[in-house]
Design a protein around this motif. Structure first.
Motif, mmCIF file in Angstrom:
data_model
loop_
_atom_site.group_PDB
_atom_site.id
_atom_site.type_symbol
_atom_site.label_atom_id
_atom_site.label_comp_id
_atom_site.label_asym_id
_atom_site.label_seq_id
_atom_site.Cartn_x
_atom_site.Cartn_y
_atom_site.Cartn_z
ATOM 1 N N THR A 162 3.064 7.118 -9.575
ATOM 2 C CA THR A 162 3.298 5.858 -8.872
ATOM 3 C C THR A 162 2.792 4.681 -9.695
ATOM 4 O OG1 THR A 162 3.233 6.869 -6.681
ATOM 5 C CG2 THR A 162 2.685 4.521 -6.810
ATOM 6 N N ALA A 163 1.598 4.805 -10.272
ATOM 7 C CA ALA A 163 1.047 3.735 -11.097
ATOM 8 C C ALA A 163 1.942 3.460 -12.300
ATOM 9 C CB ALA A 163 -0.363 4.097 -11.545
ATOM 10 N N VAL A 197 6.958 3.981 -5.420
ATOM 11 C CA VAL A 197 6.085 5.032 -4.901
ATOM 12 C C VAL A 197 6.751 6.381 -5.156
ATOM 13 C CG1 VAL A 197 4.984 6.016 -2.856
ATOM 14 C CG2 VAL A 197 5.038 3.535 -3.182
ATOM 15 N N ASP A 211 0.845 -1.189 0.000
ATOM 16 C CA ASP A 211 0.000 0.000 0.000
ATOM 17 C C ASP A 211 0.885 1.245 0.000
ATOM 18 O OD1 ASP A 211 -1.697 2.141 0.615
ATOM 19 O OD2 ASP A 211 -2.965 0.913 1.917
ATOM 20 N N PRO A 212 0.743 2.123 -1.004
ATOM 21 C CA PRO A 212 1.580 3.336 -1.042
ATOM 22 C C PRO A 212 1.519 4.160 0.241
ATOM 23 C CG PRO A 212 0.453 3.039 -3.125
ATOM 24 C CD PRO A 212 -0.113 2.015 -2.191
ATOM 25 N N GLU A 213 0.369 4.153 0.907
ATOM 26 C CA GLU A 213 0.263 4.904 2.168
ATOM 27 C C GLU A 213 1.159 4.309 3.242
ATOM 28 O OE1 GLU A 213 -0.984 7.665 3.252
ATOM 29 O OE2 GLU A 213 -1.793 8.235 1.293
ATOM 30 N N ILE A 265 1.904 11.597 -2.045
ATOM 31 C CA ILE A 265 2.022 10.582 -3.088
ATOM 32 C C ILE A 265 1.473 11.109 -4.411
ATOM 33 C CG2 ILE A 265 1.291 8.280 -3.828
ATOM 34 C CD1 ILE A 265 1.145 7.527 -0.864
ATOM 35 N N ASP A 266 2.245 10.957 -5.481
ATOM 36 C CA ASP A 266 1.801 11.274 -6.839
ATOM 37 C C ASP A 266 1.180 9.997 -7.404
ATOM 38 O OD1 ASP A 266 1.623 11.672 -9.630
ATOM 39 O OD2 ASP A 266 3.206 13.188 -9.560
ATOM 40 N N THR A 267 -0.134 9.912 -7.387
ATOM 41 C CA THR A 267 -0.842 8.670 -7.717
ATOM 42 C C THR A 267 -0.564 8.197 -9.132
ATOM 43 O OG1 THR A 267 -2.595 9.327 -6.189
ATOM 44 C CG2 THR A 267 -3.083 7.536 -7.725
ATOM 45 N N SER A 268 -0.654 9.077 -10.084
ATOM 46 C CA SER A 268 -0.462 8.663 -11.476
ATOM 47 C C SER A 268 0.984 8.270 -11.741
ATOM 48 C CB SER A 268 -0.887 9.794 -12.427
ATOM 49 O OG SER A 268 -0.117 10.970 -12.195
#
Length: 576
Positions: free
Chosen positions: A566-567, A552, A528-530, A561-564
């Motif tokens: 990270t993906a 991450v 989990d990134p969190e 966190i930079d969600t996009s």
């Protein structure tokens, strides 16, 4: 037999064993017992079957029954009287190492023997080549200290002072020895009081019947748990990084055959006994086997003789796991025991990976320093074992900076070290980026750096996993290896690659031990990134590692966190 009464008596016996432990800890003189709690306590039937053990040190689970059985061969119950106590530390009888001194006492009720009380405590010195009695270069047990066969320490309530004087005359810290022995006697006395109270309440005959039933209950639980595992043969091999005399790899090979409600554990193929002090007596090996199976099969089984009944253990004589006299054994408890447990868990992971942790720090990491205290002119002996990273499991992270598997002692507070010894703790804390990456992260290792304030001191340090990192499970990455280094006052430095050191340090020299981290469980890209962000905030994982290993990505200049990104990063890493 009434199940409610059975549980009440079981808990009462467990509580009595725990009270014995508290009595020993609170009345001991040495910090190693008082602050680190390097001791165990238990109650036995008259014929030597363990019925209740305090939750102290798993290694003693197999050792103490070995001790009690050996003592009963020398002193059958009919030869013991009220007020007697027997002392022993000989590893070739007791199964441990020389600093572990055991005191056993028969418990009587109205003149009839009804039970036995026993405790085992690690004394800070029992003689031998170096202070702390834990030389990493010993090649025979005679270099490790005084050996005490089963002998009466007390007779009919009277302490045999001549025996105490003889032993105290052969150790460097006689005051602490005398104080800790008195604490061990007091611990058994606490157990006697509670057993007599139970006999008063339930009657001695009924109490003995329930004690036997408690043992049968644990056997039923172990058999039921074993029957729930897939049958088959599961093999694993792990290695020690030298024996302190040579740096040759030493293998420990185990084959588990699970058949129905029983298991055979075969160490055939394990390395022959070695020159250095890492040879594990059969008692040590049994302890590791019992612990590993209990932890995986059913951790809630009451610890007593019954849980061992379905387990057969094969230890070839003359091997690392069952050496012949007079092989040196001092560091088997420290290193070999942990590697036996790792090998057992590696095999069990093939049968039930969701119940097994990845490899942990892999050593109790023993650290001893001794010499003449400038303030008193008497010998001091600082003894400690250091925690490290716990391996991750299928549903949670490993703990940071703790003892794992075969030991359960505490770290000595800095204030206690500097109060009792001419030592300065220069640094102490957790090590970032040492826990193996995974969906669940392995625990972080720890470090401690100690500066010598006295004129000179003898030091002996022993750790493992310096060359072979603790392994991960199901795609989890290994934990970081351990490191041992010495910095000399004159400016020189030395990295001890083997993790084992025995030598003399001068005033101003410093020695630092960094323990290994635990292995991870599952792919780091599934974490989990969190949780990765939390690890970075807590300085357990660096920002660089979070990006390169966990994939991450944080927004520039922040820990958001930079969600996009990270993906995208995780997708690239998964393809690679």
């Amino acid at each position: 037999m009434d199940p409610v009464t059975l549980e009440v008596i079981r808990c009462a016996l467990q509580s009595a064993a725990e009270e014995m432990g508290l009595s020993l800890i609170r009345t001991a003189l040495s910090p190693n017992i008082k602050d680190r709690r390097d001791c165990s306590t238990a109650l036995y039937t008259v014929d030597g079957r363990m019925v209740a053990q305090a939750e102290h040190i798993p290694l003693h689970l197999g050792l103490m029954p070995t001790v009690v059985r050996a003592v009963l061969e020398r002193f059958p119950p009919g030869s013991l009287n009220p007020g007697d106590a027997v002392i022993i530390n000989d590893p070739y009888i007791s199964g441990s190492h020389l600093p572990d001194v055991c005191v056993i006492a028969p418990l009587f009720y109205r003149g009839t023997p009804i039970a036995l009380a026993a405790n085992l405590a690690h004394h800070v010195d029992v003689g031998g080549a170096v202070p702390g009695s834990m030389s990493t270069s010993a090649v025979e047990i005679f270099q490790e200290g005084i050996r005490i066969p089963p002998v009466k320490l007390c007779g009919r309530g009277k302490l045999k002072q001549e025996l105490v004087d003889l032993i105290a005359n052969n150790v460097r810290t006689p005051e602490e020895f005398r104080g800790d022995i008195q604490a061990q006697l007091a611990a058994n006395a606490a157990g006697e009081r509670r057993i007599q109270e139970l006999a008063d309440r339930y009657g001695p005959k009924r109490l003995l019947e329930y004690m036997a039933e408690i043992i049968k209950y644990s056997e039923k639980r172990m058999r039921s748990g074993l029957a729930g595992l897939p049958g088959g043969i599961y093999c694993f091999e792990d290695f020690l990084e030298g024996d302190g005399v040579t740096e040759d790899k030493i293998n420990i090979k185990v084959a588990l055959t699970i058949k129905g409600d029983s298991v055979t554990v075969d160490f055939t193929g394990t390395h022959p006994q070695v020159s250095g002090p890492v040879n594990a007596t059969r008692g040590v090996t049994l302890a590791c086997v019992y612990y590993s199976l209990k932890a995986v099969v059913d951790p809630e089984i009451p610890s007593n003789h019954g849980m061992t009944a379905p387990i057969e253990v094969i230890t070839p004589p003359g091997s690392l796991v069952n050496p012949l006299f007079p092989a040196a054994v001092a560091h088997a408890n420290i290193n070999t025991a942990q590697r036996i447990a790792d090998a057992m868990l590696g095999a069990l992971a093939q049968a039930s990976p969701e119940r097994v942790t990845a490899a942990g720090t892999g050593s109790m990491s023993n650290f001893t320093i001794g010499g003449i205290h400038p303030a008193t002119g008497r010998y001091y002996s600082y003894v400690e074992t250091y925690g490290g990273g716990q391996g991750a499991k299928s549903d949670q992270d490993g703990m940071d900076g703790v003892h794992v598997n075969m030991t359960n002692t505490m770290n000595t507070p800095v204030e206690i070290i500097e109060l009792y010894y001419p030592l300065l703790v220069q640094g102490y804390g957790l090590l970032p980026d040492t826990g193996g990456a995974g969906k669940y992260r392995g625990g972080a290792g720890m470090y401690r750096a100690i500066n010598i304030l006295g004129e000179k001191a003898a030091a002996a340090v022993s750790t493992e996993r310096s060359l072979n990192s603790p392994w991960g499970i199901s795609g989890g990455l290994p934990g970081a290896p351990s490191r041992l280094s010495v910095n000399y006052k004159n400016g020189g430095g030395e990295l001890i690659k083997s993790g084992k050191f025995t030598g003399t340090l001068q005033q101003g020299d410093a020695i630092m031990l960094e323990t290994a981290g635990g292995g991870g469980f599952g792919s780091p890209l599934e974490r989990d990134p969190e949780n990765v962000r939390r690890d970075v905030l807590e300085e357990l994982v660096s920002k660089r590692r979070a990006e390169e290993i966990y994939g991450v990505i944080f927004k520039e200049g922040t820990l958001e966190i930079d969600t996009s990104a990270t993906a995208e990063k995780r997708n690239r890493l998964s393809i690679r």
